[in-house]
Design a protein around this motif. Sequence first.
Motif, PDB file in Angstrom:
ATOM      1  N   ALA A   3       0.828  -1.207   0.000  1.00  0.00           N
ATOM      2  CA  ALA A   3       0.000   0.000   0.000  1.00  0.00           C
ATOM      3  C   ALA A   3       0.853   1.244   0.000  1.00  0.00           C
ATOM      4  CB  ALA A   3      -0.939  -0.029   1.201  1.00  0.00           C
ATOM      5  N   MET A   4       2.027   1.200   0.659  1.00  0.00           N
ATOM      6  CA  MET A   4       2.896   2.368   0.734  1.00  0.00           C
ATOM      7  C   MET A   4       3.459   2.730  -0.628  1.00  0.00           C
ATOM      8  SD  MET A   4       2.856   3.462   3.804  1.00  0.00           S
ATOM      9  CE  MET A   4       4.286   4.529   3.815  1.00  0.00           C
ATOM     10  N   GLU A   5       3.543   1.757  -1.527  1.00  0.00           N
ATOM     11  CA  GLU A   5       4.146   1.998  -2.826  1.00  0.00           C
ATOM     12  C   GLU A   5       3.138   2.467  -3.860  1.00  0.00           C
ATOM     13  OE1 GLU A   5       5.733  -1.870  -3.413  1.00  0.00           O
ATOM     14  OE2 GLU A   5       7.728  -1.306  -2.751  1.00  0.00           O
ATOM     15  N   GLU A   6       1.863   2.402  -3.535  1.00  0.00           N
ATOM     16  CA  GLU A   6       0.848   2.783  -4.510  1.00  0.00           C
ATOM     17  C   GLU A   6       0.930   4.275  -4.791  1.00  0.00           C
ATOM     18  OE1 GLU A   6      -2.934   1.564  -3.167  1.00  0.00           O
ATOM     19  OE2 GLU A   6      -2.508  -0.580  -3.323  1.00  0.00           O
ATOM     20  N   PRO A   7       0.907   4.657  -6.067  1.00  0.00           N
ATOM     21  CA  PRO A   7       0.998   6.077  -6.401  1.00  0.00           C
ATOM     22  C   PRO A   7      -0.271   6.814  -5.996  1.00  0.00           C
ATOM     23  CG  PRO A   7       0.514   4.783  -8.359  1.00  0.00           C
ATOM     24  CD  PRO A   7       0.798   3.801  -7.262  1.00  0.00           C
ATOM     25  N   MET A   8      -0.114   8.057  -5.616  1.00  0.00           N
ATOM     26  CA  MET A   8      -1.246   8.894  -5.258  1.00  0.00           C
ATOM     27  C   MET A   8      -1.749   9.595  -6.513  1.00  0.00           C
ATOM     28  SD  MET A   8      -1.718   8.378  -2.061  1.00  0.00           S
ATOM     29  CE  MET A   8      -2.828   9.736  -1.684  1.00  0.00           C
ATOM     30  N   LEU A   9      -2.917   9.199  -6.964  1.00  0.00           N
ATOM     31  CA  LEU A   9      -3.481   9.771  -8.179  1.00  0.00           C
ATOM     32  C   LEU A   9      -4.677  10.654  -7.841  1.00  0.00           C
ATOM     33  CD1 LEU A   9      -3.490   6.633 -10.521  1.00  0.00           C
ATOM     34  CD2 LEU A   9      -1.668   8.298 -10.183  1.00  0.00           C
ATOM     35  N   SER A  10      -4.861  11.672  -8.641  1.00  0.00           N
ATOM     36  CA  SER A  10      -6.046  12.511  -8.483  1.00  0.00           C
ATOM     37  C   SER A  10      -7.252  11.792  -9.064  1.00  0.00           C
ATOM     38  CB  SER A  10      -5.829  13.847  -9.211  1.00  0.00           C
ATOM     39  OG  SER A  10      -5.779  13.630 -10.613  1.00  0.00           O
ATOM     40  N   ALA A  52       4.839   4.589  -9.456  1.00  0.00           N
ATOM     41  CA  ALA A  52       5.140   4.559  -8.018  1.00  0.00           C
ATOM     42  C   ALA A  52       6.287   5.474  -7.635  1.00  0.00           C
ATOM     43  CB  ALA A  52       5.449   3.127  -7.584  1.00  0.00           C
ATOM     44  N   GLY A  53       7.296   5.621  -8.486  1.00  0.00           N
ATOM     45  CA  GLY A  53       8.456   6.430  -8.138  1.00  0.00           C
ATOM     46  C   GLY A  53       8.285   7.903  -8.432  1.00  0.00           C
ATOM     47  N   ARG A  54       7.095   8.319  -8.880  1.00  0.00           N
ATOM     48  CA  ARG A  54       6.888   9.721  -9.253  1.00  0.00           C
ATOM     49  C   ARG A  54       6.008  10.392  -8.204  1.00  0.00           C
ATOM     50  NH1 ARG A  54       6.421   9.412 -15.834  1.00  0.00           N
ATOM     51  NH2 ARG A  54       7.429   7.368 -16.080  1.00  0.00           N
ATOM     52  N   SER A  55       6.532  11.435  -7.614  1.00  0.00           N
ATOM     53  CA  SER A  55       5.767  12.140  -6.584  1.00  0.00           C
ATOM     54  C   SER A  55       6.037  13.632  -6.689  1.00  0.00           C
ATOM     55  CB  SER A  55       6.151  11.629  -5.193  1.00  0.00           C
ATOM     56  OG  SER A  55       5.402  12.275  -4.190  1.00  0.00           O
ATOM     57  N   PRO A  56       4.990  14.421  -6.917  1.00  0.00           N
ATOM     58  CA  PRO A  56       3.616  13.974  -7.173  1.00  0.00           C
ATOM     59  C   PRO A  56       3.449  13.490  -8.607  1.00  0.00           C
ATOM     60  CG  PRO A  56       3.746  16.345  -7.354  1.00  0.00           C
ATOM     61  CD  PRO A  56       5.113  15.882  -6.915  1.00  0.00           C
ATOM     62  N   VAL A  57       2.417  12.677  -8.820  1.00  0.00           N
ATOM     63  CA  VAL A  57       2.127  12.176 -10.162  1.00  0.00           C
ATOM     64  C   VAL A  57       1.366  13.252 -10.931  1.00  0.00           C
ATOM     65  CG1 VAL A  57       0.931  10.414 -11.506  1.00  0.00           C
ATOM     66  CG2 VAL A  57       2.040   9.794  -9.350  1.00  0.00           C
ATOM     67  N   THR A  58       1.855  13.593 -12.107  1.00  0.00           N
ATOM     68  CA  THR A  58       1.195  14.602 -12.937  1.00  0.00           C
ATOM     69  C   THR A  58       0.376  13.932 -14.037  1.00  0.00           C
ATOM     70  OG1 THR A  58       3.029  14.765 -14.505  1.00  0.00           O
ATOM     71  CG2 THR A  58       3.133  16.154 -12.518  1.00  0.00           C
ATOM     72  N   ASP A  59      -0.483  14.723 -14.660  1.00  0.00           N
ATOM     73  CA  ASP A  59      -1.263  14.204 -15.784  1.00  0.00           C
ATOM     74  C   ASP A  59      -0.342  13.751 -16.915  1.00  0.00           C
ATOM     75  OD1 ASP A  59      -3.523  14.801 -14.357  1.00  0.00           O
ATOM     76  OD2 ASP A  59      -4.021  16.620 -15.493  1.00  0.00           O
ATOM     77  N   ALA A  60       0.747  14.482 -17.098  1.00  0.00           N
ATOM     78  CA  ALA A  60       1.705  14.117 -18.139  1.00  0.00           C
ATOM     79  C   ALA A  60       2.343  12.765 -17.843  1.00  0.00           C
ATOM     80  CB  ALA A  60       2.783  15.192 -18.262  1.00  0.00           C
ATOM     81  N   VAL A  62       0.904  10.228 -16.243  1.00  0.00           N
ATOM     82  CA  VAL A  62      -0.092   9.204 -16.562  1.00  0.00           C
ATOM     83  C   VAL A  62      -0.171   8.995 -18.071  1.00  0.00           C
ATOM     84  CG1 VAL A  62      -2.542   8.598 -16.440  1.00  0.00           C
ATOM     85  CG2 VAL A  62      -1.421   9.674 -14.480  1.00  0.00           C
ATOM     86  N   ASP A  63      -0.222  10.095 -18.815  1.00  0.00           N
ATOM     87  CA  ASP A  63      -0.297   9.982 -20.278  1.00  0.00           C
ATOM     88  C   ASP A  63       0.937   9.283 -20.840  1.00  0.00           C
ATOM     89  OD1 ASP A  63      -2.731  11.233 -20.346  1.00  0.00           O
ATOM     90  OD2 ASP A  63      -1.909  13.235 -20.731  1.00  0.00           O
ATOM     91  N   GLU A  64       2.094   9.569 -20.271  1.00  0.00           N
ATOM     92  CA  GLU A  64       3.337   8.954 -20.750  1.00  0.00           C
ATOM     93  C   GLU A  64       3.316   7.443 -20.539  1.00  0.00           C
ATOM     94  OE1 GLU A  64       8.093   8.850 -19.594  1.00  0.00           O
ATOM     95  OE2 GLU A  64       6.846  10.531 -18.910  1.00  0.00           O
ATOM     96  N   VAL A  65       2.863   7.003 -19.365  1.00  0.00           N
ATOM     97  CA  VAL A  65       2.823   5.575 -19.064  1.00  0.00           C
ATOM     98  C   VAL A  65       1.817   4.858 -19.964  1.00  0.00           C
ATOM     99  CG1 VAL A  65       2.207   3.877 -17.309  1.00  0.00           C
ATOM    100  CG2 VAL A  65       3.623   5.855 -16.703  1.00  0.00           C
ATOM    101  N   LEU A  66       0.639   5.451 -20.128  1.00  0.00           N
ATOM    102  CA  LEU A  66      -0.375   4.810 -20.965  1.00  0.00           C
ATOM    103  C   LEU A  66       0.051   4.795 -22.429  1.00  0.00           C
ATOM    104  CD1 LEU A  66      -3.675   6.208 -19.403  1.00  0.00           C
ATOM    105  CD2 LEU A  66      -2.482   4.067 -18.899  1.00  0.00           C
ATOM    106  N   ARG A  67       0.698   5.859 -22.865  1.00  0.00           N
ATOM    107  CA  ARG A  67       1.175   5.904 -24.240  1.00  0.00           C
ATOM    108  C   ARG A  67       2.249   4.847 -24.485  1.00  0.00           C
ATOM    109  NH1 ARG A  67       1.401  10.917 -24.465  1.00  0.00           N
ATOM    110  NH2 ARG A  67       3.534  11.181 -23.710  1.00  0.00           N
ATOM    111  N   ALA A  68       3.093   4.636 -23.475  1.00  0.00           N
ATOM    112  CA  ALA A  68       4.140   3.615 -23.608  1.00  0.00           C
ATOM    113  C   ALA A  68       3.539   2.209 -23.678  1.00  0.00           C
ATOM    114  CB  ALA A  68       5.115   3.721 -22.434  1.00  0.00           C
ATOM    115  N   LEU A  69       2.423   1.995 -22.981  1.00  0.00           N
ATOM    116  CA  LEU A  69       1.760   0.693 -23.042  1.00  0.00           C
ATOM    117  C   LEU A  69       1.203   0.420 -24.433  1.00  0.00           C
ATOM    118  CD1 LEU A  69      -0.150   0.566 -19.639  1.00  0.00           C
ATOM    119  CD2 LEU A  69       1.549  -1.088 -20.436  1.00  0.00           C
ATOM    120  N   GLY A  70       0.730   1.466 -25.090  1.00  0.00           N
ATOM    121  CA  GLY A  70       0.167   1.305 -26.427  1.00  0.00           C
ATOM    122  C   GLY A  70      -1.345   1.234 -26.412  1.00  0.00           C
ATOM    123  N   ASP A  71      -1.909   1.081 -27.587  1.00  0.00           N
ATOM    124  CA  ASP A  71      -3.367   1.021 -27.738  1.00  0.00           C
ATOM    125  C   ASP A  71      -3.918  -0.226 -27.049  1.00  0.00           C
ATOM    126  OD1 ASP A  71      -6.030   0.513 -28.989  1.00  0.00           O
ATOM    127  OD2 ASP A  71      -5.471   2.280 -30.151  1.00  0.00           O
TER     128      ASP A  71
END
Length: 247
Positions: A3-10, A52-60, A62-71
Amino acid sequence: MTAMEEPMLSATQHQRVDRYLAELAGALGGLPETERADVVAGIREHIEAALAGRSPVTDADVDEVLRALGDPLAIAAEATGADGVSGAAAGPAIGGRRDAPVLSRDWVPAFVVVALLAAPLLLTLLATVGGILLLPFAVLAGWAALWLSQLWTPLEKLAGTFLLPALSVLLFFGLFTSGASEVCSGGVREDGTTYESCTTEGGWLTPAVFWAILIGVAAASVATAVVLYRNGRRRAAELAQSFSTGA
């Protein structure tokens, strides 16, 4: 992941991730529920680990991670063998790699647009010389390719099913049914003056209303064709890359 490693998302970022995973789950509809849940859970864990290693997590971020995953459709295609099968059934092996399945290749978007938009228009105009007899075959072939392919989301498939042939359907009824027409009659009164009376017969579909509807439907059909073609070609290229590299 603890739980401590979970990123804090808006709330907005959670919604962005949830939409991505929901689209993935919808594209995995051909898998058993347990397998589908495992794939979605694995992708969710990957997203959380990447953030998890990004604090705070920005919208950019999230978009970067999802874009890297692909469609999501490309991920689903790999998980299901692109047609719900795996191994040789998914495509011929070349050098230990598999080609993308037939209905996930780059010619499919053009075929769907031609079969559901261009061909019905042409066959409707050629109805008087027998073209109308070929119309059901073109539409059924286009619908089959659209729904069996993994190149589009369910919403895109619904739009293509109804909006691509809509223009030819409207044109057909405009050519072979009579809309409203204006009928005028007149005469000469006893005092020598003339008069004329006009009435509209045949319903509410006057030529002006028909052309207004036709222009609106044409715009919707063309826009749908552009979206399906571009998205289909893009996803076909991504699938071809993933299959050729074994990613």
